[in-house]
Scaffold this motif. Structure first.
Motif, PDB file in Angstrom:
ATOM      1  N   SER A 103      16.855 -43.945  72.333  1.00  0.00           N
ATOM      2  CA  SER A 103      17.138 -45.341  71.970  1.00  0.00           C
ATOM      3  C   SER A 103      17.874 -45.321  70.629  1.00  0.00           C
ATOM      4  N   HIS A 104      18.663 -46.317  70.380  1.00  0.00           N
ATOM      5  CA  HIS A 104      19.453 -46.448  69.148  1.00  0.00           C
ATOM      6  C   HIS A 104      20.317 -45.195  68.913  1.00  0.00           C
ATOM      7  N   LEU A 105      21.071 -44.842  69.935  1.00  0.00           N
ATOM      8  CA  LEU A 105      21.908 -43.627  69.865  1.00  0.00           C
ATOM      9  C   LEU A 105      22.852 -43.645  68.652  1.00  0.00           C
ATOM     10  N   ASP A 106      23.529 -44.807  68.482  1.00  0.00           N
ATOM     11  CA  ASP A 106      24.512 -44.884  67.383  1.00  0.00           C
ATOM     12  C   ASP A 106      23.834 -44.714  66.031  1.00  0.00           C
ATOM     13  N   ALA A 107      22.690 -45.387  65.890  1.00  0.00           N
ATOM     14  CA  ALA A 107      21.976 -45.313  64.608  1.00  0.00           C
ATOM     15  C   ALA A 107      21.504 -43.889  64.354  1.00  0.00           C
ATOM     16  N   LEU A 108      21.044 -43.230  65.413  1.00  0.00           N
ATOM     17  CA  LEU A 108      20.572 -41.847  65.258  1.00  0.00           C
ATOM     18  C   LEU A 108      21.699 -40.945  64.766  1.00  0.00           C
ATOM     19  N   PHE A 109      22.861 -41.064  65.430  1.00  0.00           N
ATOM     20  CA  PHE A 109      23.982 -40.191  65.028  1.00  0.00           C
ATOM     21  C   PHE A 109      24.468 -40.521  63.617  1.00  0.00           C
ATOM     22  N   GLU A 110      24.448 -41.795  63.307  1.00  0.00           N
ATOM     23  CA  GLU A 110      24.902 -42.183  61.970  1.00  0.00           C
ATOM     24  C   GLU A 110      23.979 -41.570  60.907  1.00  0.00           C
ATOM     25  N   GLU A 111      22.682 -41.676  61.191  1.00  0.00           N
ATOM     26  CA  GLU A 111      21.694 -41.156  60.224  1.00  0.00           C
ATOM     27  C   GLU A 111      21.839 -39.635  60.077  1.00  0.00           C
ATOM     28  N   VAL A 112      21.967 -38.948  61.232  1.00  0.00           N
ATOM     29  CA  VAL A 112      22.077 -37.477  61.176  1.00  0.00           C
ATOM     30  C   VAL A 112      23.382 -37.083  60.479  1.00  0.00           C
ATOM     31  N   MET A 113      24.444 -37.809  60.795  1.00  0.00           N
ATOM     32  CA  MET A 113      25.738 -37.461  60.191  1.00  0.00           C
ATOM     33  C   MET A 113      25.677 -37.610  58.671  1.00  0.00           C
ATOM     34  N   GLN A 114      25.023 -38.665  58.239  1.00  0.00           N
ATOM     35  CA  GLN A 114      24.912 -38.901  56.794  1.00  0.00           C
ATOM     36  C   GLN A 114      24.123 -37.764  56.129  1.00  0.00           C
ATOM     37  N   LYS A 115      23.024 -37.393  56.783  1.00  0.00           N
ATOM     38  CA  LYS A 115      22.173 -36.333  56.243  1.00  0.00           C
ATOM     39  C   LYS A 115      22.945 -35.006  56.175  1.00  0.00           C
ATOM     40  N   VAL A 116      23.664 -34.734  57.258  1.00  0.00           N
ATOM     41  CA  VAL A 116      24.409 -33.480  57.343  1.00  0.00           C
ATOM     42  C   VAL A 116      25.520 -33.439  56.297  1.00  0.00           C
ATOM     43  N   ARG A 117      26.242 -34.541  56.162  1.00  0.00           N
ATOM     44  CA  ARG A 117      27.342 -34.570  55.179  1.00  0.00           C
ATOM     45  C   ARG A 117      26.807 -34.340  53.773  1.00  0.00           C
ATOM     46  N   GLN A 118      25.633 -34.922  53.517  1.00  0.00           N
ATOM     47  CA  GLN A 118      25.044 -34.788  52.186  1.00  0.00           C
ATOM     48  C   GLN A 118      24.657 -33.331  51.904  1.00  0.00           C
ATOM     49  N   SER A 119      24.002 -32.712  52.875  1.00  0.00           N
ATOM     50  CA  SER A 119      23.546 -31.338  52.597  1.00  0.00           C
ATOM     51  C   SER A 119      24.666 -30.318  52.805  1.00  0.00           C
ATOM     52  N   ALA A 120      25.693 -30.678  53.587  1.00  0.00           N
ATOM     53  CA  ALA A 120      26.755 -29.705  53.866  1.00  0.00           C
ATOM     54  C   ALA A 120      27.676 -29.489  52.671  1.00  0.00           C
ATOM     55  N   ARG A 121      27.766 -30.479  51.756  1.00  0.00           N
ATOM     56  CA  ARG A 121      28.607 -30.357  50.558  1.00  0.00           C
ATOM     57  C   ARG A 121      30.006 -29.848  50.873  1.00  0.00           C
ATOM     58  N   GLY A 122      30.631 -30.482  51.846  1.00  0.00           N
ATOM     59  CA  GLY A 122      32.017 -30.115  52.143  1.00  0.00           C
ATOM     60  C   GLY A 122      32.156 -29.099  53.256  1.00  0.00           C
ATOM     61  N   ALA A 123      31.057 -28.575  53.780  1.00  0.00           N
ATOM     62  CA  ALA A 123      31.164 -27.623  54.893  1.00  0.00           C
ATOM     63  C   ALA A 123      31.499 -28.408  56.168  1.00  0.00           C
ATOM     64  N   MET A 124      32.479 -27.889  56.903  1.00  0.00           N
ATOM     65  CA  MET A 124      32.953 -28.632  58.075  1.00  0.00           C
ATOM     66  C   MET A 124      32.091 -28.426  59.319  1.00  0.00           C
ATOM     67  N   ALA A 125      31.545 -27.229  59.475  1.00  0.00           N
ATOM     68  CA  ALA A 125      30.896 -26.891  60.748  1.00  0.00           C
ATOM     69  C   ALA A 125      29.707 -27.800  61.086  1.00  0.00           C
TER      70      ALA A 125
END
Ligand SMILES: CC(C)(COP(=O)(O)OP(=O)(O)OC[C@H]1O[C@@H](n2cnc3c(N)ncnc32)[C@H](O)[C@@H]1OP(=O)(O)O)[C@@H](O)C(=O)NCCC(=O)NCCSC(=O)C[C@@H](O)CCCCCCCCCCCCC(=O)O
Length: 731
Positions: free
Chosen positions: A218-240
C-alpha cells in the motif's frame, strides 16, 4: 538416471584450495580469468541443454564446487566485448525448462550467483550459506534479472533493503524471507537431489519467478519516495543505490520484460560511470593490501605469523577500551591493564556494556568472561601479544615498554597503538626490537575497520605477519606501512587540515569548507570531524612538534613557524578551551558538552573577522572548487611523497587507509585513485598554480614522483608501482 548435476565452477577460489586442483582443473585455471568465466557459463548452458533433451533425466540440480555455489559475475570480465554466452538468456533458459531445476546453495550465492539461483525453480541452502545481491557495493545493480525477480519473490520492501544495501543474509533469514525453499544442515547436494526427484513431473507454472506479479505494497509512491530520500541521504553522491531503487520501482510498476529493459538501461549508465570503476578498484585494493611486502622483500607469502590466543591491552582509555572489546569479540582471552583504580572500574563497566549491547544485537552471549582486569602489569606474563594504548606521551610509553620487556614471556609481540610517535624509539627500549610493531587502531576501535600495521627498521617480518593475521581475524582492513610521523593516514591529514586553516584565514568559514567536502562525499567535513575527534589531540601534536607556541615566545610573526606559513587559528581556538563536542564548542557550537548536533557559531565568525583584521588579512570569496583543490591536492601530493619515501608500498594501500579510516567516499576510490581519475597532469598543474600563489607552503610544492608519473605519460594507477620501483632503484 533421475537427476543430473550441473556444477558452477567459481572464479573466486579460496587461496588455500588453489594448490589442490587435479590436472583437469589446473588446465582450466591456467586460462585467463575472463575466459574461465565464459567457459563456466558455456558449461552450464551445454549441460542444462543436454539434460533437458535427455528423456532419462527427470530433474536437474545446479551446484557449485569446493563448497561455494557462486560469488557472482567476474567483474574483471565486464566490458562491451564480453565473450561466452550472456548471463540473462542463460538464466531465462533455465527458468523456462520443462523439468525442475534446483539450486543447491553452499557457501555463497551472491550477485549473479543468486540471480542464477532465482532463475531455478527451487532453492535448497546449507544452513551456513550466505546469500545476497552485493552489486551496489561495486557500483552496479543486479542486472541479470535480480532486481526484477527478487521483489516478485519476497516483496518490494525486503527486496529494496537487500538490493540497496547489498547486505548478505544467512540461510535462516533467506528461508524466512522466502528466498530459499529449504535449509539443510546435511549435504546440500544430496538434499537437493532428493528434493529434485520428489518434485519431478510436477507442474512448474507456479515456480517461474519472472511470471509472478510483483506484490503491491500500500502507498507504493510514498514508500519509494521515502526510500529514495533515505538512500540519497546516505549515498552522498553514490549513483548505484539510487539506480537500485529505480530498478526495483520498475519491477513494481512494469511488466517483467519492460522492467528488465529498465534494469539494463540503468546498468549501462552505472557501468560506464567512474564510480563503478572506483568501487571495483577498492574491492580489489582491499584484497591486494593483504599481500604486503616489506622493503627487505619479506612479505605475506614468506612470513609465518605467531599464534595469538591470549592478548593484553595496556591503558584503558577510550582507545584501550575499544581494542579490548574488539579482541574479546574476536574470541581471544584478554588481559586488560589499567593502573588507576577509578579508571579501571570505569573502563570495565564501559567494556562490559559495549559487549552486552553488541551481543544482544547479534543474539549471542556477551564474551565478558574472556577478559580479566588488573592494575598489575605482571598479569601480562603469559600473553602472546600486547597492545600498548597508554596516553600519547613518549616518556610514559618508554616506561611501559621497559616494563613489558621485563615481564613478558620470550617471543611476545609488543605492539604500540601510537598514532604519531616514533615506534622505533620504543623498540629501542626493549632487548628484542624485532618483536615490536605498531598496531594503529582508529576510534572507536571495535567499530572502525582500519588498522595500520607499522614496521620499523628492526621489526621482523614475523611480528608484522602476526599483527596482520590478528587484524584479519578482527575483521579489519589491515595495511602494512613504514614508520614516520603520522604514518600514512595522519601524515596526509596534516596538509589537508593546514589548507583548511589557511582557507579560514583567507575568507572561508568552517561551514563553507565542510559543505564542499561533504558534497564531495566525505561523511563529515574536516571541521565537524575535528570537533568530534577533539581539537586538543591535534593541539598536543602541534605543541610536541614545537609549532603551537605562543607568538611572543618565539618572537616571530605569529603566522610563520620554522620559516614557513603557519596558521595559529586552531591553537587560539584551543586556548579558549574549545575542544569540540566534548566541551560543547569548537569550530561549531553544541547545545551542551557531548551533544552531537553542530550549529553555526556567531562567536567563531566574529573571532575569524577579528583575527583577519589583526593580521591585516582581507577576506575574499572562496568557492567549493578551490576548497577541494587545495585541501585534496595537498593531501594527494603528500600521498605521492609517502610512495616516494616507501612508507606505503602502493597507491592501493593509501586508498584503503583513506576509505576505511578517514571517511573518504568509497565511490571515489581513495585519494590516489581519485587523482588518477582527475588526471595527474591536472593535479600537477593545479599544485603548481597554488604553490606559485603560496610559495611559503611546502605541502603545495609538487613532489617529484608526481612529476615523474606525468612525464611518463600518467600511467593508470595499477602501473604506478613500476614507476615507483624504478625511482627507488635509482636512489
Ligand atoms: C565470493 C566471496 C564471498 C569469497 O570470499 P573469500 O574471502 O573466500 O575470498 P576473496 O574475497 O579473497 O576472493 C578470492 C579471489 O576472488 C576474487 N574475486 C572475488 N569476487 C570476485 C568477482 N566478483 N569478480 C572477480 N574476482 C573476484 C578476489 O579478488 C580474490 O582474488 P585474489 O586474486 O585477490 O585472490 C567474496 O570474494 C565476495 O564477496 N566477492 C564479491 C561478490 C560480489 O560482489 N558479487 C557480485 C558481482 S557483480 C555481479 O554478479 C553482476 C550480476 O548482477 C550480473 C550482471 C549481468 C551483467 C551483464 C553485463 C552488463 C554490461 C552492460 C554494460 C554495457 C555498457 C556498454 O555498452 O559499454
Amino acid at each position: 538416471m533421475g537427476a543430473v548435476m550441473v556444477r558452477v565452477e567459481s572464479h573466486q577460489r579460496p587461496v588455500e584450495t588453489r594448490k589442490r586442483y587435479n590436472e583437469e582443473d589446473r588446465e582450466s585455471h591456467e586460462r585467463p580469468q575472463e575466459e574461465r568465466s565464459a567457459a563456466v557459463r558455456q558449461g552450464i548452458v551445454d549441460k542444462v541443454e543436454t539434460a533437458l533433451s535427455d528423456p532419462k533425466v527427470k530433474s536437474v540440480v545446479i551446484c557449485g564446487q569446493n563448497g561455494i555455489f557462486c560469488g557472482g559475475a567476474d567483474i574483471k570480465e565486464f566490458g562491451p566485448k564480453m565473450s561466452g554466452p550472456p548471463l540473462i538468456p542463460m538464466i531465462h533458459a533455465i527458468e523456462a525448462a520443462n523439468k525442475p531445476v534446483v539450486a543447491a546453495i553452499e557457501g555463497s550465492a551472491l550477485g549473479g550467483g543468486l540471480e542464477l539461483a532465482l532463475g531455478c525453480h527451487y532453492r535448497i541452502a546449507h544452513s551456513k550459506a550466505r546469500l545476497g545481491l552485493p552489486e551496489v557495493t561495486l557500483g552496479l545493480l543486479p542486472a541479470a534479472g535480480g532486481s526484477q525477480r527478487l521483489p516478485r519473490l519476497i516483496g518490494v520492501p525486503a527486496a529494496l533493503d537487500l538490493i540497496t544495501t547489498g547486505r548478505h543474509v544467512t540461510a535462516a533469514e533467506a528461508l524466512q524471507l522466502g528466498i530459499v525453499d529449504q535449509v539443510t544442515d546435511n549435504n546440500t547436494v544430496d538434499a537437493a537431489v532428493k528434493f529434485a526427484l520428489s518434485v519431478a513431473g510436477q507442474s512448474l507454472d507456479a515456480r517461474r519467478i519472472s511470471t509472478y506479479p510483483c506484490p503491491q505494497p500500500s502507498h507504493l509512491d510514498a514508500l519509494f519516495e521515502e526510500v529514495m530520500q533515505k538512500v540519497r541521504q546516505s549515498a552522498r553522491g553514490a549513483m548505484a543505490p539510487v539506480a537500485c531503487v529505480q530498478a526495483v520501482r520498475a519491477a513494481a510498476t512494469l511488466p517483467y520484460t519492460q522492467g528488465l529493459e529498465r534494469e539494463k538501461e540503468l546498468m549501462a549508465t552505472l557501468f560506464t560511470s567512474g564510480q563503478a570503476r572506483a568501487l571495483q578498484y577498492i574491492f580489489f585494493a582491499q584484497r591486494a593490501v593483504g599481500r604486503w611486502r616489506m622493503p627487505s622483500g619479506a612479505g605475506w607469502d614468506t612470513s609465518k605469523h605467531r599464534p595469538v590466543n591470549k592478548a593484553a591491552v595496556i591503558g584503558l582509555g577510550t582507545m584501550g577500551q575499544g581494542i579490548t572489546v574488539a579482541l574479546a569479540q574476536t574470541g581471544l582471552s584478554v588481559v586488560a591493564i589499567e593502573t588507576q583504580e577509578k579508571q579501571l572500574m570505569k573502563a570495565k563497566q564501559a567494556v562490559s556494556s559495549t559487549l552486552e549491547r553488541g551481543a544482544k544485537r547479534r543474539g549471542v552471549a556477551p564474551p565478558l568472561d574472556r577478559i580479566s582486569y588488573s592494575q598489575n602489569i605482571q598479569a601480562v606474563a603469559d600473553v602472546d601479544l600486547v597492545i600498548e594504548a597508554v596516553f600519547e606521551d613518549m616518556g610514559l610509553k618508554m616506561e611501559v615498554f621497559q616494563q613489558l620487556s621485563a615481564v613478558c614471556k620470550p617471543g611476545t609481540v609488543l605492539c604500540t597503538n601510537t598514532s604519531a610517535l616514533d615506534m622505533d624509539q620504543l623498540a629501542s627500549e626493549t632487548p628484542n626490537p624485532e618483536l615490536v610493531v605498531g598496531m594503529h587502531f582508529f576510534s572507536p576501535a571495535h567499530v572502525m575497520k582500519l588498522l595500520e600495521v607499522v614496521y620499523g627498521p628492526r621489526s621482523s617480518p614475523q611480528a608484522v605477519a602476526t599483527a596482520m593475521q590478528l587484524g584479519k581475524k578482527m575483521g579489519k582492513a589491515s595495511v602494512v606501512v613504514g614508520n614516520c610521523r603520522g604514518f600514512v593516514g595522519n601524515r596526509m591529514l596534516m596538509p589537508y587540515s593546514e589548507q583548511a586553516f589557511f582557507l579560514l584565514e583567507e575568507g572561508a568559514t568552517p561551514e563553507l569548507v565542510d559543505r564542499a567536502l561533504e558534497e564531495f562525499g566525505f561523511s563529515m567535513g574536516l571541521f565537524r570531524m575535528s570537533d568530534l575527534a577533539g581539537l586538543d589531540v591535534g593541539w598536543r601534536v602541534r605543541k610536541s612538534a614545537g609549532l603551537a607556541e605562543p607568538r611572543e615566545a618565539s618572537g616571530q610573526s605569529a603566522r610563520i613557524r620554522k620559516g614557513y606559513r603557519y596558521s595559529p587559528i586552531a591553537d587560539l581556538i584551543c586556548e579558549q578551551g574549545r575542544f569540540g563536542q566534548k566541551t560543547g564548542s569548537g569550530w561549531y557550537q553544541y547545545d551542551k558538552p557531548g551533544s552531537r548536533v553542530a550549529r553555526s557559531d556567531p562567536w567563531l565568525h566574529s573571532f575569524l573577522e577579528q583575527y583577519r583584521a589583526r593580521h591585516g588579512l582581507v577576506a575574499r570569496s572562496i568557492d567549493h572548487q578551490e576548497v577541494l583543490e587545495r585541501c585534496l591536492y595537498a593531501m594527494i601530493n603528500e600521498g605521492f611523497r609517502i610512495l616516494e619515501d616507501g612508507i606505503a608500498a602502493g597507491p592501493e594501500d593509501i586508498d584503503v587507509i583513506y576509505v576505511f579510516g578517514y571517511g573518504w567516499p568509497r565511490h571515489r576510490g581513495g585519494p590516489m585513485f581519485y587523482a588518477s581519475m582527475v588526471g595527474l597532469a591536472k593535479v600537477l598543474e593545479r599544485l603548481e598554480h597554488y604553490h606559485q600563489a603560496h610559495p611559503d607552503v611546502p605541502y603545495l610544492q609538487p613532489c617529484s614522483l608526481l612529476k615523474r608519473l606525468v612525464a611518463s605519460g600518467s600511467p593508470p594507477v595499477h602501473r604506478w608501482r613500476e614507476v615507483i620501483k624504478k625511482l627507488h632503484s635509482q636512489l
